[in-house]
Design an enzyme around this catalytic site. Structure first.
Site, PDB file in Angstrom:
ATOM      1  N   MET A  31      -0.528 -11.164  -4.628  1.00 26.40           N
ATOM      2  CA  MET A  31      -1.635 -10.266  -5.196  1.00 26.40           C
ATOM      3  C   MET A  31      -1.104  -8.817  -5.592  1.00 26.40           C
ATOM      4  O   MET A  31      -1.884  -8.152  -5.600  1.00 26.40           O
ATOM      5  CB  MET A  31      -2.631 -10.324  -4.018  1.00 26.40           C
ATOM      6  CG  MET A  31      -3.055 -11.587  -3.800  1.00 26.40           C
ATOM      7  SD  MET A  31      -5.012 -11.748  -3.166  1.00 26.40           S
ATOM      8  CE  MET A  31      -4.574 -10.808  -1.424  1.00 26.40           C
ATOM      9  N   ALA A  33       1.131  -5.306  -5.610  1.00 20.03           N
ATOM     10  CA  ALA A  33       1.331  -4.120  -4.563  1.00 20.03           C
ATOM     11  C   ALA A  33       2.678  -4.596  -3.876  1.00 20.03           C
ATOM     12  O   ALA A  33       2.621  -4.875  -2.631  1.00 20.03           O
ATOM     13  CB  ALA A  33       0.029  -3.827  -3.616  1.00 20.03           C
ATOM     14  N   LEU A  34       3.599  -4.911  -4.646  1.00 22.99           N
ATOM     15  CA  LEU A  34       4.771  -5.534  -4.363  1.00 22.99           C
ATOM     16  C   LEU A  34       5.472  -4.736  -3.152  1.00 22.99           C
ATOM     17  O   LEU A  34       5.623  -3.398  -3.334  1.00 22.99           O
ATOM     18  CB  LEU A  34       5.756  -6.022  -5.392  1.00 22.99           C
ATOM     19  CG  LEU A  34       5.048  -7.022  -6.313  1.00 22.99           C
ATOM     20  CD1 LEU A  34       6.111  -7.204  -7.418  1.00 22.99           C
ATOM     21  CD2 LEU A  34       4.470  -8.047  -5.774  1.00 22.99           C
ATOM     22  N   HIS A  35       6.150  -5.164  -2.255  1.00 25.54           N
ATOM     23  CA  HIS A  35       7.031  -4.514  -1.442  1.00 25.54           C
ATOM     24  C   HIS A  35       8.301  -5.342  -1.163  1.00 25.54           C
ATOM     25  O   HIS A  35       8.310  -6.399  -1.860  1.00 25.54           O
ATOM     26  CB  HIS A  35       6.218  -4.300   0.042  1.00 25.54           C
ATOM     27  CG  HIS A  35       5.536  -5.664   0.753  1.00 25.54           C
ATOM     28  ND1 HIS A  35       6.348  -6.637   1.062  1.00 25.54           N
ATOM     29  CD2 HIS A  35       4.348  -5.842   0.794  1.00 25.54           C
ATOM     30  CE1 HIS A  35       5.557  -7.443   1.606  1.00 25.54           C
ATOM     31  NE2 HIS A  35       4.229  -7.156   1.298  1.00 25.54           N
ATOM     32  N   HIS A  38       8.206  -9.316  -0.743  1.00 29.16           N
ATOM     33  CA  HIS A  38       7.711  -9.959  -1.727  1.00 29.16           C
ATOM     34  C   HIS A  38       9.128 -10.071  -2.602  1.00 29.16           C
ATOM     35  O   HIS A  38       9.419 -11.370  -3.423  1.00 29.16           O
ATOM     36  CB  HIS A  38       6.874  -9.356  -2.881  1.00 29.16           C
ATOM     37  CG  HIS A  38       5.503  -9.084  -2.265  1.00 29.16           C
ATOM     38  ND1 HIS A  38       5.029  -8.070  -1.950  1.00 29.16           N
ATOM     39  CD2 HIS A  38       4.372 -10.110  -2.126  1.00 29.16           C
ATOM     40  CE1 HIS A  38       3.530  -8.164  -1.595  1.00 29.16           C
ATOM     41  NE2 HIS A  38       3.330  -9.612  -1.671  1.00 29.16           N
ATOM     42  N   LEU A 187       6.242  -6.424   6.752  1.00 24.40           N
ATOM     43  CA  LEU A 187       5.780  -5.502   5.720  1.00 24.40           C
ATOM     44  C   LEU A 187       4.746  -6.186   5.086  1.00 24.40           C
ATOM     45  O   LEU A 187       4.420  -7.535   5.002  1.00 24.40           O
ATOM     46  CB  LEU A 187       6.878  -5.881   4.461  1.00 24.40           C
ATOM     47  CG  LEU A 187       8.353  -4.843   4.853  1.00 24.40           C
ATOM     48  CD1 LEU A 187       9.297  -4.977   3.901  1.00 24.40           C
ATOM     49  CD2 LEU A 187       8.192  -3.590   5.352  1.00 24.40           C
TER      50      LEU A 187
HETATM   51  P1  AMP Z   1       0.174 -11.267  -0.668  1.00 27.69           P
HETATM   52  O1  AMP Z   1       0.554 -10.625  -2.074  1.00 27.69           O
HETATM   53  O2  AMP Z   1       0.216 -10.359   0.299  1.00 27.69           O
HETATM   54  O3  AMP Z   1      -0.852 -12.220  -1.148  1.00 27.69           O
HETATM   55  O4  AMP Z   1       1.483 -12.169  -0.530  1.00 27.69           O
HETATM   56  C1  AMP Z   1       2.581 -13.114  -1.475  1.00 27.69           C
HETATM   57  C2  AMP Z   1       3.194 -13.683  -0.761  1.00 27.69           C
HETATM   58  O5  AMP Z   1       4.067 -12.904  -0.037  1.00 27.69           O
HETATM   59  C3  AMP Z   1       2.871 -14.667   0.551  1.00 27.69           C
HETATM   60  O6  AMP Z   1       3.375 -16.030   0.275  1.00 27.69           O
HETATM   61  C4  AMP Z   1       2.974 -13.915   1.564  1.00 27.69           C
HETATM   62  O7  AMP Z   1       3.136 -14.713   2.733  1.00 27.69           O
HETATM   63  C5  AMP Z   1       4.407 -13.405   1.289  1.00 27.69           C
HETATM   64  N1  AMP Z   1       4.648 -12.165   2.016  1.00 27.69           N
HETATM   65  C6  AMP Z   1       3.885 -11.025   2.347  1.00 27.69           C
HETATM   66  N2  AMP Z   1       4.491 -10.251   3.033  1.00 27.69           N
HETATM   67  C7  AMP Z   1       5.743 -10.854   3.410  1.00 27.69           C
HETATM   68  C8  AMP Z   1       6.765 -10.282   4.412  1.00 27.69           C
HETATM   69  N3  AMP Z   1       6.821  -9.174   4.831  1.00 27.69           N
HETATM   70  N4  AMP Z   1       8.112 -11.205   4.517  1.00 27.69           N
HETATM   71  C9  AMP Z   1       7.880 -12.305   3.606  1.00 27.69           C
HETATM   72  N5  AMP Z   1       6.824 -12.702   2.985  1.00 27.69           N
HETATM   73  C10 AMP Z   1       6.096 -12.011   2.679  1.00 27.69           C
END
Ligand code: AMP
Length: 285
Positions: A31, A33-35, A38, A187
């Site tokens: 979604m 707001a990458l860190h 991701h 994160l």
């Molecule tokens: P999101 O953008 O938060 O929906 O996350 C996208 C993908 O990144 C999902 O599969 C999450 O589980 C994964 N993700 C989010 N935070 C982390 C993290 N700290 N470490 C590993 N994977 C992550």
């Protein structure tokens, strides 16, 4: 820069030429707001496939709280730069109208049994229906070989694997372990909404899970769950759950002998931000 596509038509032309050359495709839905969590997913994906596609789509159907959806951070320019820093191939940034066109019924009507009745499913009704809907839709559009997701969202990847099995999809799910900061805080895009003090405090979640891991053979499970709730409340959180579950079916366990795969899952509010995390207590053999 990764090549950016706003429509599946243009992305598919590119992917098709790679498919014809026998290249495998990994897909990382996000979604935005990458860190660096991701970015780990991208790096892992690069190890197991020839081409990596990441999508950025803030999926409205998985938000049960309109305010949460509105407040979700959107940082496309920074995201593009971060994706470039690890050599991502393709970035897919569709509009809502492409994912949910008026003339396509994207609802799944998949019975998730008890998997979505607990934890996130209990506190965010309809959330996993929305997650399954968007993941299935994205899989239909992108047509990847490998789907890459984070362990950070334990219930999410478990349910997505269930969906893959139930619908007999050929895609393979690859789960990447949670990336944490040096103090243990997982994160998350939501961390950006915490103050500096909040970010420090948020590490209590990690320390609580470590305490539980250390004591899992010594104390009753219920006591450890209660301890977790109390410790978080004392630190200024509004905890929703600290639950020790069977990693296969996500149901609470009363004893360690119930399963060879046991996980503690946590959700707690801090400074108006909802944080989730998990830690494997007993690894599957
Ligand atoms: P999101 O953008 O938060 O929906 O996350 C996208 C993908 O990144 C999902 O599969 C999450 O589980 C994964 N993700 C989010 N935070 C982390 C993290 N700290 N470490 C590993 N994977 C992550």
């Amino acid at each position: 820069m990764p090549e950016i596509f706003n429509t599946i038509e243009s992305l598919d032309i590119k992917l098709d030429s790679h498919r014809r050359n026998g290249k495998t495709i990994a897909f990382v839905p996000t979604m935005g707001a990458l860190h660096s969590g991701h970015l780990e997913l991208i790096k892992e994906a690069q190890k197991i496939a020839d081409i990596v596609v990441m999508s950025i789509f803030v999926n409205p159907t998985q938000f049960n709280d309109k305010n949460d959806l509105l407040k979700y951070p959107r940082t496309i320019e920074a995201d593009t730069n971060l994706a470039q820093s690890v050599g991502l191939d393709f970035l897919y940034i569709p509009d809502v109208s492409e994912i949910y066109p008026d003339n396509v019924d994207t609802r799944l009507n998949l019975d998730l049994g008890l998997l979505d009745k607990v934890m996130e499913g209990e506190f965010r009704p309809g959330h996993f229906e929305g997650v399954c809907q968007v993941v299935k839709r994205l899989l239909d559009l992108v047509q990847c070989d490998i789907l890459v997701m984070g362990q950070k969202d334990f219930q999410q990847f478990t349910i997505v694997q269930y969906m893959i099995d139930q619908l007999k999809l050929t895609v393979k799910l690859h789960v990447v372990k949670t990336k944490r900061d040096k103090n243990g805080l997982a994160l998350s895009s939501r961390n950006a909404r915490l103050t500096d003090e909040g970010r420090k405090k948020a590490t209590t979640i990690y320390r609580t899970m470590i305490y539980i891991k250390k004591n899992i053979d010594l104390k009753p499970i219920q006591d450890l769950e209660q301890y977790g709730m109390k410790r978080l409340a004392k630190a200024g959180f509004n905890p929703e759950y600290v639950t020790i579950v069977n990693g296969y079916d996500l149901q609470k366990v009363k004893t360690l002998t119930t399963s060879d795969y046991i996980v503690v899952c946590v959700a707690a509010w801090l400074e108006g931000v909802r944080l989730i995390d998990n830690f494997v207590l007993k690894t599957k053999s």
